[in-house]
Enzyme design. Structure first.
Site, PDB file in Angstrom:
ATOM      1  N   ASP A  56      38.477  40.855  47.304  1.00  0.00           N
ATOM      2  CA  ASP A  56      38.965  39.509  47.624  1.00  0.00           C
ATOM      3  C   ASP A  56      39.867  38.987  46.511  1.00  0.00           C
ATOM      4  O   ASP A  56      40.939  38.424  46.759  1.00  0.00           O
ATOM      5  CB  ASP A  56      37.781  38.538  47.758  1.00  0.00           C
ATOM      6  CG  ASP A  56      37.263  38.419  49.177  1.00  0.00           C
ATOM      7  OD1 ASP A  56      37.763  39.119  50.072  1.00  0.00           O
ATOM      8  OD2 ASP A  56      36.341  37.604  49.386  1.00  0.00           O
ATOM      9  N   GLU A  57      39.429  39.167  45.279  1.00  0.00           N
ATOM     10  CA  GLU A  57      40.197  38.663  44.142  1.00  0.00           C
ATOM     11  C   GLU A  57      41.562  39.338  44.071  1.00  0.00           C
ATOM     12  O   GLU A  57      42.572  38.705  43.727  1.00  0.00           O
ATOM     13  CB  GLU A  57      39.429  38.868  42.833  1.00  0.00           C
ATOM     14  CG  GLU A  57      38.025  38.280  42.798  1.00  0.00           C
ATOM     15  CD  GLU A  57      37.987  36.761  42.818  1.00  0.00           C
ATOM     16  OE1 GLU A  57      39.057  36.123  42.900  1.00  0.00           O
ATOM     17  OE2 GLU A  57      36.883  36.202  42.756  1.00  0.00           O
ATOM     18  N   HIS A  90      43.797  37.711  46.611  1.00  0.00           N
ATOM     19  CA  HIS A  90      44.193  36.377  46.157  1.00  0.00           C
ATOM     20  C   HIS A  90      45.205  36.465  45.011  1.00  0.00           C
ATOM     21  O   HIS A  90      46.141  35.661  44.943  1.00  0.00           O
ATOM     22  CB  HIS A  90      42.963  35.589  45.726  1.00  0.00           C
ATOM     23  CG  HIS A  90      42.002  35.341  46.847  1.00  0.00           C
ATOM     24  ND1 HIS A  90      40.672  35.019  46.640  1.00  0.00           N
ATOM     25  CD2 HIS A  90      42.166  35.358  48.192  1.00  0.00           C
ATOM     26  CE1 HIS A  90      40.076  34.858  47.816  1.00  0.00           C
ATOM     27  NE2 HIS A  90      40.967  35.058  48.768  1.00  0.00           N
ATOM     28  N   HIS A 137      31.615  34.105  47.230  1.00  0.00           N
ATOM     29  CA  HIS A 137      31.300  34.933  46.064  1.00  0.00           C
ATOM     30  C   HIS A 137      30.069  34.409  45.326  1.00  0.00           C
ATOM     31  O   HIS A 137      29.128  35.162  45.040  1.00  0.00           O
ATOM     32  CB  HIS A 137      32.492  34.993  45.115  1.00  0.00           C
ATOM     33  CG  HIS A 137      33.731  35.525  45.755  1.00  0.00           C
ATOM     34  ND1 HIS A 137      34.965  35.475  45.134  1.00  0.00           N
ATOM     35  CD2 HIS A 137      33.951  36.114  46.951  1.00  0.00           C
ATOM     36  CE1 HIS A 137      35.875  36.012  45.928  1.00  0.00           C
ATOM     37  NE2 HIS A 137      35.280  36.401  47.038  1.00  0.00           N
ATOM     38  N   TRP A 165      33.844  39.228  55.533  1.00  0.00           N
ATOM     39  CA  TRP A 165      32.431  39.493  55.263  1.00  0.00           C
ATOM     40  C   TRP A 165      31.754  38.171  54.918  1.00  0.00           C
ATOM     41  O   TRP A 165      32.400  37.214  54.503  1.00  0.00           O
ATOM     42  CB  TRP A 165      32.276  40.495  54.114  1.00  0.00           C
ATOM     43  CG  TRP A 165      32.851  40.046  52.798  1.00  0.00           C
ATOM     44  CD1 TRP A 165      34.106  40.276  52.315  1.00  0.00           C
ATOM     45  CD2 TRP A 165      32.195  39.252  51.787  1.00  0.00           C
ATOM     46  NE1 TRP A 165      34.276  39.693  51.087  1.00  0.00           N
ATOM     47  CE2 TRP A 165      33.114  39.063  50.735  1.00  0.00           C
ATOM     48  CE3 TRP A 165      30.923  38.693  51.683  1.00  0.00           C
ATOM     49  CZ2 TRP A 165      32.804  38.341  49.580  1.00  0.00           C
ATOM     50  CZ3 TRP A 165      30.618  37.963  50.537  1.00  0.00           C
ATOM     51  CH2 TRP A 165      31.546  37.800  49.503  1.00  0.00           C
ATOM     52  N   GLU A 214      31.839  31.493  39.441  1.00  0.00           N
ATOM     53  CA  GLU A 214      32.197  31.385  40.867  1.00  0.00           C
ATOM     54  C   GLU A 214      31.599  30.115  41.479  1.00  0.00           C
ATOM     55  O   GLU A 214      32.212  29.488  42.345  1.00  0.00           O
ATOM     56  CB  GLU A 214      31.690  32.608  41.627  1.00  0.00           C
ATOM     57  CG  GLU A 214      32.288  33.935  41.197  1.00  0.00           C
ATOM     58  CD  GLU A 214      33.675  34.179  41.759  1.00  0.00           C
ATOM     59  OE1 GLU A 214      34.162  33.334  42.530  1.00  0.00           O
ATOM     60  OE2 GLU A 214      34.273  35.213  41.430  1.00  0.00           O
ATOM     61  N   THR A 219      39.751  38.370  37.316  1.00  0.00           N
ATOM     62  CA  THR A 219      38.504  38.380  38.070  1.00  0.00           C
ATOM     63  C   THR A 219      38.344  39.681  38.836  1.00  0.00           C
ATOM     64  O   THR A 219      37.246  40.219  38.945  1.00  0.00           O
ATOM     65  CB  THR A 219      38.470  37.186  39.039  1.00  0.00           C
ATOM     66  OG1 THR A 219      38.839  36.010  38.333  1.00  0.00           O
ATOM     67  CG2 THR A 219      37.090  36.992  39.615  1.00  0.00           C
ATOM     68  N   GLU A 256      43.178  35.493  38.800  1.00  0.00           N
ATOM     69  CA  GLU A 256      42.690  36.321  39.898  1.00  0.00           C
ATOM     70  C   GLU A 256      42.745  37.802  39.535  1.00  0.00           C
ATOM     71  O   GLU A 256      41.872  38.575  39.922  1.00  0.00           O
ATOM     72  CB  GLU A 256      43.500  36.054  41.161  1.00  0.00           C
ATOM     73  CG  GLU A 256      43.376  34.631  41.696  1.00  0.00           C
ATOM     74  CD  GLU A 256      41.994  34.333  42.259  1.00  0.00           C
ATOM     75  OE1 GLU A 256      41.841  34.279  43.490  1.00  0.00           O
ATOM     76  OE2 GLU A 256      41.058  34.148  41.449  1.00  0.00           O
ATOM     77  N   GLU A 274      36.655  32.063  48.579  1.00  0.00           N
ATOM     78  CA  GLU A 274      36.020  32.216  47.266  1.00  0.00           C
ATOM     79  C   GLU A 274      34.577  31.721  47.279  1.00  0.00           C
ATOM     80  O   GLU A 274      33.732  32.240  46.538  1.00  0.00           O
ATOM     81  CB  GLU A 274      36.820  31.422  46.218  1.00  0.00           C
ATOM     82  CG  GLU A 274      38.152  32.019  45.866  1.00  0.00           C
ATOM     83  CD  GLU A 274      38.044  33.105  44.818  1.00  0.00           C
ATOM     84  OE1 GLU A 274      37.041  33.124  44.084  1.00  0.00           O
ATOM     85  OE2 GLU A 274      38.954  33.949  44.745  1.00  0.00           O
TER      86      GLU A 274
END
Length: 391
Positions: free
Chosen positions: A254-255, A258, A172, A86, A131, A225, A222, A169
């Site tokens: 996403d976090e 990761h 974000h 995205w 971020e 987050t 991570e 990242e």
């Protein structure tokens, strides 16, 4: 990462837990006050712990060299191709639309955010600022011996991961910044100043140029987050903004991916060097996992980080219980209680780590009792035009 948003815990005289700027053991609040930073872009005040550097023995670098094929097969696949990722524009008003249609989309965004409380924007801005300080986090990982990007464009799998993780990242902060800009609810000038101060100040999570410590830190970070953005998503949904909820939830996913990568690296280290990895986990938990933005400053409030963190605790965005939950989750994932084949030092580290979460929860309970006896406190935040919110 929090890059994003991760906090370490210590007792506070006014609000359950607050988040420390350094790595000392739990201390009374008068020892935790930040000295005011200069009102210019000056170097940050030094942290109040003795900084150690290059603590990994040279022979351990060979472990990371020996794991390069493994990292290629087991870590790099957790990245997503750019075409399948995205992008911020997927969630924002489209500037290519005719002017009236674009402004209608902006108006709808503002209408949705109008009922969200000021304190929600405090935590959302704090997350965004964290971020946005991504240059610091890539730099920090590139200080780790044995896994750094030696050329800036190395094909080493550790370097490939760090650059690609940074690229993922980076979206974000871009997305949250654009959303906040369009919302009209925040003072973008003060936010931008805070980002500049923070990138200039850097960070010191106590990782000592040591990838054992670095990857323990990022595993915890991570996960934290993921929790934090997940909670801001929940609050946005409850507040009537499903699109903002989707934004925060997408960042959280996403976090989570990761986190899986970094936790997988620590799992492998526990397999090939159980004592070394177990001692590293204990070392980071002794220091406490600090938020990357612990040197946050806006040019006005020398205790901005503590105030932001207190609001996050009160809203349930990131709390002392979350910290203990994350520790328990990682203990379970890494099967630390069942880990064998260690020296005496490793077993002592194992006992410390596996017994830590209940101690954190007991400290929280005591702090809750003290908080009930304290007068409510509040703070003004420049990010929301100096309006006051309770801590």
């Amino acid at each position: 990462m929090q890059a994003s948003h991760c906090l370490s815990l210590s007792l506070s005289s006014h609000h359950n837990f607050t988040w420390t700027q350094h790595h000392h053991s739990l201390q009374p609040p008068q020892l935790r006050r930040l000295k005011p930073l200069a009102a210019v872009a000056a170097p940050a005040q030094p942290l109040k712990h003795q900084t150690k550097t290059h603590s990994m023995p040279q022979e351990k670098i060979e472990i990371f060299k020996s794991l390069e094929n493994w990292a290629t097969q087991e870590v790099l696949p957790l990245l997503k191709p750019v075409d399948k990722c995205w992008q911020p524009q997927n969630f924002l008003p489209d500037p290519a639309l005719p002017f009236d249609e674009f402004t209608d989309q902006v108006r709808a965004l503002r209408d949705r955010t109008a009922e969200l409380p000021d304190e929600y924007f405090v935590v959302l801005v704090g997350d965004m600022i964290t971020e946005d300080a991504l240059p610091t986090y890539q730099t920090m990982i590139n200080t780790l011996d044995g896994v750094k990007d030696e050329t800036g464009a190395s094909n080493n799998p550790w370097a490939l991961w760090t650059r690609s993780w940074t690229a993922e990242e980076n979206r974000h902060g871009d997305l949250l910044r654009s959303f906040l800009y369009l919302s009209g609810r925040v003072d973008m000038l003060m936010i931008e100043k805070t980002v500049q101060y923070l990138i200039g100040a850097g960070m010191d999570p106590g990782t000592e140029n040591n990838p054992y410590l670095g990857y323990v830190y990022t595993s915890f970070q991570e996960r934290a987050t993921f929790v934090s953005h997940g909670n801001t998503a929940r609050l946005a949904k409850e507040g009537g903004d499903p699109i903002l909820a989707r934004i925060c939830g997408t960042i959280a996913s996403d976090e989570k991916r990761h986190e899986n990568a970094y936790a997988r690296i620590v799992e492998k280290l526990l397999e090939v060097d159980p004592t070394g990895a177990m001692v590293a986990i204990a070392d980071m938990m002794h220091k406490k996992i600090t938020m990357p933005a612990h040197l946050m400053y806006d040019g006005q409030d020398p205790q901005l980080f503590q105030h932001f963190s207190a609001v996050a605790q009160r809203l349930g965005v990131y709390t002392a219980d979350d910290y203990a939950d994350i520790l328990e989750f990682l203990i379970g994932r890494w099967r630390l209680e069942k880990l064998e084949g260690m020296t005496g030092e490793g077993r002592r580290a194992q006992d410390f780590v596996c017994g830590l979460a209940p101690r954190i929860r007991k400290l929280q309970e005591r702090a809750d009792e003290r908080a009930k006896k304290m007068k409510p406190q509040s703070a003004k935040f420049s990010w929301i035009f100096n309006r006051e919110v309770p801590l």
